[in-house]
Write a protein that holds these residues in place. Structure first.
Motif, PDB file in Angstrom:
ATOM      1  N   PRO A   8       0.817  -1.219   0.000  1.00  0.00           N
ATOM      2  CA  PRO A   8       0.000   0.000   0.000  1.00  0.00           C
ATOM      3  C   PRO A   8       0.847   1.263   0.000  1.00  0.00           C
ATOM      4  N   GLY A   9       0.506   2.153  -0.919  1.00  0.00           N
ATOM      5  CA  GLY A   9       1.158   3.451  -0.967  1.00  0.00           C
ATOM      6  C   GLY A   9       2.547   3.462  -1.571  1.00  0.00           C
ATOM      7  N   ARG A  10       2.992   2.335  -2.166  1.00  0.00           N
ATOM      8  CA  ARG A  10       4.333   2.269  -2.739  1.00  0.00           C
ATOM      9  C   ARG A  10       4.257   1.771  -4.184  1.00  0.00           C
ATOM     10  N   PRO A  11       5.246   2.121  -4.993  1.00  0.00           N
ATOM     11  CA  PRO A  11       5.275   1.576  -6.356  1.00  0.00           C
ATOM     12  C   PRO A  11       5.500   0.061  -6.326  1.00  0.00           C
ATOM     13  N   ALA A  12       5.024  -0.618  -7.333  1.00  0.00           N
ATOM     14  CA  ALA A  12       5.241  -2.061  -7.443  1.00  0.00           C
ATOM     15  C   ALA A  12       6.734  -2.347  -7.542  1.00  0.00           C
ATOM     16  N   GLN A  13       7.135  -3.472  -6.920  1.00  0.00           N
ATOM     17  CA  GLN A  13       8.542  -3.858  -6.925  1.00  0.00           C
ATOM     18  C   GLN A  13       8.684  -5.218  -7.615  1.00  0.00           C
ATOM     19  N   PRO A  14       9.776  -5.408  -8.369  1.00  0.00           N
ATOM     20  CA  PRO A  14       9.947  -6.666  -9.116  1.00  0.00           C
ATOM     21  C   PRO A  14      10.333  -7.816  -8.187  1.00  0.00           C
ATOM     22  N   ILE A  15       9.979  -9.022  -8.594  1.00  0.00           N
ATOM     23  CA  ILE A  15      10.342 -10.229  -7.872  1.00  0.00           C
ATOM     24  C   ILE A  15      10.607 -11.328  -8.892  1.00  0.00           C
ATOM     25  N   GLY A  16      11.640 -12.138  -8.663  1.00  0.00           N
ATOM     26  CA  GLY A  16      11.958 -13.225  -9.573  1.00  0.00           C
ATOM     27  C   GLY A  16      10.975 -14.371  -9.450  1.00  0.00           C
ATOM     28  N   ALA A  17      11.009 -15.262 -10.447  1.00  0.00           N
ATOM     29  CA  ALA A  17      10.042 -16.361 -10.489  1.00  0.00           C
ATOM     30  C   ALA A  17      10.199 -17.285  -9.288  1.00  0.00           C
ATOM     31  N   THR A  18      11.433 -17.627  -8.915  1.00  0.00           N
ATOM     32  CA  THR A  18      11.633 -18.523  -7.769  1.00  0.00           C
ATOM     33  C   THR A  18      11.192 -17.845  -6.476  1.00  0.00           C
ATOM     34  N   ALA A  19      11.578 -16.579  -6.323  1.00  0.00           N
ATOM     35  CA  ALA A  19      11.189 -15.855  -5.112  1.00  0.00           C
ATOM     36  C   ALA A  19       9.671 -15.728  -5.029  1.00  0.00           C
ATOM     37  N   ARG A  20       9.019 -15.516  -6.184  1.00  0.00           N
ATOM     38  CA  ARG A  20       7.557 -15.420  -6.181  1.00  0.00           C
ATOM     39  C   ARG A  20       6.937 -16.745  -5.741  1.00  0.00           C
ATOM     40  N   ALA A  21       7.499 -17.849  -6.235  1.00  0.00           N
ATOM     41  CA  ALA A  21       6.968 -19.162  -5.862  1.00  0.00           C
ATOM     42  C   ALA A  21       7.159 -19.422  -4.369  1.00  0.00           C
ATOM     43  N   VAL A  22       8.320 -19.018  -3.840  1.00  0.00           N
ATOM     44  CA  VAL A  22       8.551 -19.183  -2.404  1.00  0.00           C
ATOM     45  C   VAL A  22       7.592 -18.299  -1.612  1.00  0.00           C
ATOM     46  N   LEU A  23       7.413 -17.058  -2.050  1.00  0.00           N
ATOM     47  CA  LEU A  23       6.511 -16.137  -1.344  1.00  0.00           C
ATOM     48  C   LEU A  23       5.094 -16.702  -1.272  1.00  0.00           C
ATOM     49  N   ASP A  24       4.655 -17.314  -2.361  1.00  0.00           N
ATOM     50  CA  ASP A  24       3.308 -17.877  -2.380  1.00  0.00           C
ATOM     51  C   ASP A  24       3.133 -18.972  -1.331  1.00  0.00           C
ATOM     52  N   LEU A  25       4.204 -19.675  -0.990  1.00  0.00           N
ATOM     53  CA  LEU A  25       4.112 -20.774  -0.033  1.00  0.00           C
ATOM     54  C   LEU A  25       4.420 -20.339   1.398  1.00  0.00           C
ATOM     55  N   CYS A  26       4.753 -19.081   1.579  1.00  0.00           N
ATOM     56  CA  CYS A  26       4.980 -18.558   2.934  1.00  0.00           C
ATOM     57  C   CYS A  26       3.627 -18.222   3.564  1.00  0.00           C
ATOM     58  N   ASP A  27       2.914 -19.278   3.942  1.00  0.00           N
ATOM     59  CA  ASP A  27       1.568 -19.091   4.475  1.00  0.00           C
ATOM     60  C   ASP A  27       1.487 -19.353   5.980  1.00  0.00           C
ATOM     61  N   GLY A  28       2.629 -19.498   6.633  1.00  0.00           N
ATOM     62  CA  GLY A  28       2.645 -19.721   8.068  1.00  0.00           C
ATOM     63  C   GLY A  28       2.422 -21.151   8.492  1.00  0.00           C
ATOM     64  N   THR A  29       2.315 -22.077   7.523  1.00  0.00           N
ATOM     65  CA  THR A  29       2.103 -23.492   7.867  1.00  0.00           C
ATOM     66  C   THR A  29       3.247 -24.385   7.425  1.00  0.00           C
ATOM     67  N   ARG A  30       4.155 -23.882   6.580  1.00  0.00           N
ATOM     68  CA  ARG A  30       5.235 -24.701   6.033  1.00  0.00           C
ATOM     69  C   ARG A  30       6.594 -24.179   6.493  1.00  0.00           C
ATOM     70  N   PRO A  31       7.407 -24.988   7.147  1.00  0.00           N
ATOM     71  CA  PRO A  31       8.793 -24.574   7.388  1.00  0.00           C
ATOM     72  C   PRO A  31       9.552 -24.529   6.068  1.00  0.00           C
TER      73      PRO A  31
END
Length: 744
Positions: A176-199
């Motif tokens: 919120p309130g900031r320009p969009a920032q780039p993220i790589g494909a692997t980092a995006r995939a990891v971010l998607d799985l950072c849901d608080g249930t997976r070590p």
């Protein structure tokens, strides 16, 4: 008991009461404070007039009696504890807090039974308490979690979690309130799985990448502040259970078992405190041992300083208890609650008007954000801070002023009046004209929790009609009996859940709340009537359990305009009125704002039928309490009584000082309580000579206590009802849509 709850309707206004009500009262008998007034001392003091010289043989005889009374009072207080004035100050809170009883006493319970007439009290048997339990303060378990989190080996088993307001689209991350920032494909995939249930290892396994690469990526996301990677304890009444559940998911026993043992040390210490009961020596020893173990395990002080901006629980543990006495109310009392219904109708108007203003402000923010593209809830929430929006206090002040003006027209209080009594029938049409309308606020605004105090010689008098009532606090847009303090002292939580489901048969949207707020919010007051079908949405505070179904992040919730209404649309398609996201922050604003009392340095006692809806009050500049500067306690006592007589104040009052956090009780017959009043006046006058002490009459007085225990002792008490707005009939649809249907 029947499986069908008792249906209890107020005489007018479209209100239903929960079958269950709380029977609130302090932990010590009301007569306790009367023991602070030496017999005959007030009568002896009143023999000296305002102009009399306080000298000579009669004065010497009085000072002798005063000193004797002071010694007796000191001995009485020393029997209780040391430090006279401090003990007296706490003693009044434990005996007669019938203006704002607060948390100073066990929770009691009662039910409506419309097959009976009056009030029936079952004092219980086997003691004053039906049960008690010692609980951990949430901050204490959080401190242990923080110390465990410092171990990097343990941290590898802690699941990372995406920050609630971080949203990813394609190979861009939006905050919120900031320009969009780039993220790589692997980092995006990891971010998607950072849901608080997976070590991290589980994330690596799911993506087929090395654990080292997944770890490095999570550390990068952590540096970007897009994820949290720490041992967080989900909020709850039993934080130790929540932490245990987290630790038991650690698969490596070499790490799991030592961590669990540290938690077990504190649990054993808590159990020792519980087992000590009322044995002062054993209790002191158990608390000391627990504090020592805690300090050793966490390198943290075992007591939080009062000077910090901390929530009420400053110690490691606290105790809550359930009163053995129960009460049953019948038709004689219910039939006299028309004044309560009229006040509730006015309170509903208050929340409606505030909801309108809030809705308009939220619309402005939404339109501004929508100009840049789709609006997610995280952006909406942060775009409104401080919640619900910066001008909320000013808007609510204006609504409250209008509420007062409406009541002024209805009551037409004569100038200088001390007592005003009106008939509910005589003002009914005016109340309808000024206030009556369907509920149209947020979800919590269906609920109001009024405190009603009973003035009766004994419970039998109610059936005869020989009673009056006092309306205490009106907690607007809030079911206070849903707080952990109440829910976990009820003999059957499922019965309260059934009442909740009766009001909300479908799922609700519940915003996650902070674990505590300074001065007033802690684990004891957190809502505890959530159900599996309810949704939780994290906002800035992500305090929920990520393993719980129907738990979503605000960045994943879309705010949409649907046919003129702003809706929060969840990932599974469930949609709720946007106001429900703000429900708790709106309630925090409005909960104490109901009033029908006119403003001024003196306001009269106002009664509608048999209900006192406003106690008589006075406001005095602290500098005008001249007796407070008197050095001699005997002279101060006499001068204070002269001052009371001059202003025609009752014997028993409660005093509110701008420099004191809570009201305190004063008995003008008691030297020790007049000393407390004098000190409060001196402190305030030094701080601000123009500041005023607010004084209100005590109703009921200690002699009017009707609640008894199994020993025959009497206690001040209040009846905490839950009133449900029945003009909101289809709770599966937002309130304002229903209102528009009626007007169509």
């Amino acid at each position: 008991m029947s499986d069908t709850p008792e249906t209890v309707h107020l005489p007018t206004g479209g209100w239903r009461l929960w079958e269950h009500f709380a029977l609130r009262g302090p932990g010590f008998p009301a007569e306790g404070v009367l023991r602070m007034a030496p017999p005959g001392l007030a009568l002896a003091a009143d023999k000296f007039g305002p102009g009399d010289a306080l000298a000579g043989p009669d004065w010497e005889a009085f000072t002798g009696a005063f000193d004797t009374g002071a010694v007796r009072t000191a001995e009485l207080l020393q029997d209780i504890r040391q430090r006279e004035e401090l003990v007296a100050h706490y003693w009044q809170r434990f005996c007669v807090k019938n203006d704002t009883i607060g948390f100073f006493g066990p929770v009691g319970w009662g039910r409506w039974d419309l097959a009976t007439d009056g009030v029936q009290v079952d004092p219980g048997s086997g003691g004053f308490l039906a049960g008690s339990r010692v609980y951990f303060a949430s901050w204490a378990i959080d401190a242990l979690a923080k110390s465990l989190n410092a171990d990097p080996a343990l941290r590898a088993w802690i699941p990372p979690r995406r920050v609630s307001f971080v949203r990813a689209e394609g190979l861009s991350v939006h905050l919120p309130g900031r320009p969009a920032q780039p993220i790589g494909a692997t980092a995006r995939a990891v971010l998607d799985l950072c849901d608080g249930t997976r070590p991290v290892a589980a994330i690596a396994g799911a993506l087929g990448i090395p654990v080292a690469e997944a770890t490095e990526t999570v550390q990068w996301l952590l540096a970007k502040r897009w994820v949290h990677w720490r041992l967080d304890v989900p909020t709850g009444t039993y934080p130790e259970r929540e932490l245990r559940a987290v630790l038991e998911r650690i698969a490596d026993p070499a790490l799991r078992e030592p961590a669990l043992e540290k938690l077990a040390v504190l649990e054993r210490g808590r159990d020792a405190v519980q087992a000590a009961g009322l044995d002062a020596e054993a209790l002191t020893s158990a608390i000391g041992a627990l504090e020592a173990d805690f300090a050793a395990l966490t390198a943290t002080d075992a007591q939080r300083s009062k000077g910090e901006r901390t929530a009420p629980c400053r110690g490691l543990v606290y105790s809550d208890a359930r009163r053995a006495a129960t009460a049953t109310l019948g038709t004689a009392l219910l039939g006299e609650l028309t004044p309560l219904a009229q006040c509730l109708t006015a309170a509903r108007w208050l929340t409606n008007r505030f909801a309108e203003r809030v809705g308009a402000r939220l619309r402005e923010v939404y339109e501004r954000l929508r100009a840049a593209g789709p609006v997610d809830l995280g952006s909406m929430w942060l775009g409104c801070l401080p919640s619900p929006y910066p001008e909320a206090g000013r808007d609510l002040d204006a609504v409250q002023a209008e509420l007062r003006a409406k009541w002024a027209r209805i009551l037409a209080v004569p100038e200088g009046a001390r007592r005003v009594r009106v008939s509910s029938a005589d003002i009914a049409e005016q109340v309808r004209a000024e206030f009556e309308e369907p509920g149209a606020g947020w979800s919590l605004a269906r609920y109001f929790s009024p405190d009603v105090l009973l003035l009766a010689e004994n419970p039998d008098a109610v059936a005869r009609g020989d009673f009056e009532m006092v309306l205490g606090e009106m907690h607007s847009a809030l079911n206070t009996m849903g707080a952990s303090l109440f829910v976990h002292q009820h003999p059957d939580r499922d019965e309260l859940i059934a009442e909740t489901t009766r009001d909300f048969p479908g799922p609700r949207l519940l915003p996650m709340l902070p674990k505590e707020l300074p001065l007033k919010w802690s684990a004891r007051s957190r809502p505890s009537l959530d159900r599996p079908q309810d949704y939780y949405v994290s906002l800035v505070d992500d305090t929920g359990d990520p393993h719980r179904p129907r738990t979503v992040l605000c960045a994943d919730v879309v705010v949409e305009d649907r046919e003129g209404r702003l809706m929060a649309v969840l990932p599974d398609g469930a949609a709720f009125d946007l106001l429900d996201v703000y429900a708790n922050t709106l309630t925090q604003r409005v909960m104490d704002r109901f009033t029908l009392r006119p403003e001024g340095d003196h306001t009269p006692r106002i009664s509608i039928d048999k209900m006192v809806v406003a106690r008589e009050t006075w406001a005095f500049p602290a500098s005008e309490l001249a007796f407070a500067e008197e050095k001699s306690e005997a002279r101060r006592y006499v001068r204070a009584r002269h001052w009371r007589e001059e202003h025609d104040l009752p014997r028993f009052v409660f005093v509110v000082s701008p420099s004191e956090p809570r009201p305190f009780y004063v008995d003008f017959d008691s030297p020790v309580y007049l000393t407390i009043l004098a000190k409060a006046a001196r402190r305030l006058a030094r701080k601000d000579p123009g500041a005023k002490l607010k004084i209100s009459e005590m109703l009921p007085t200690p002699e009017q206590a009707w609640l008894t225990d199994d020993q025959g002792d009497t206690f001040t008490s209040e009846l905490r009802f839950v009133a449900v707005d029945q003009t909101v009939t289809d709770v599966s649809r937002p309130a304002r849509e229903r209102a528009s249907d009626r007007s169509a």
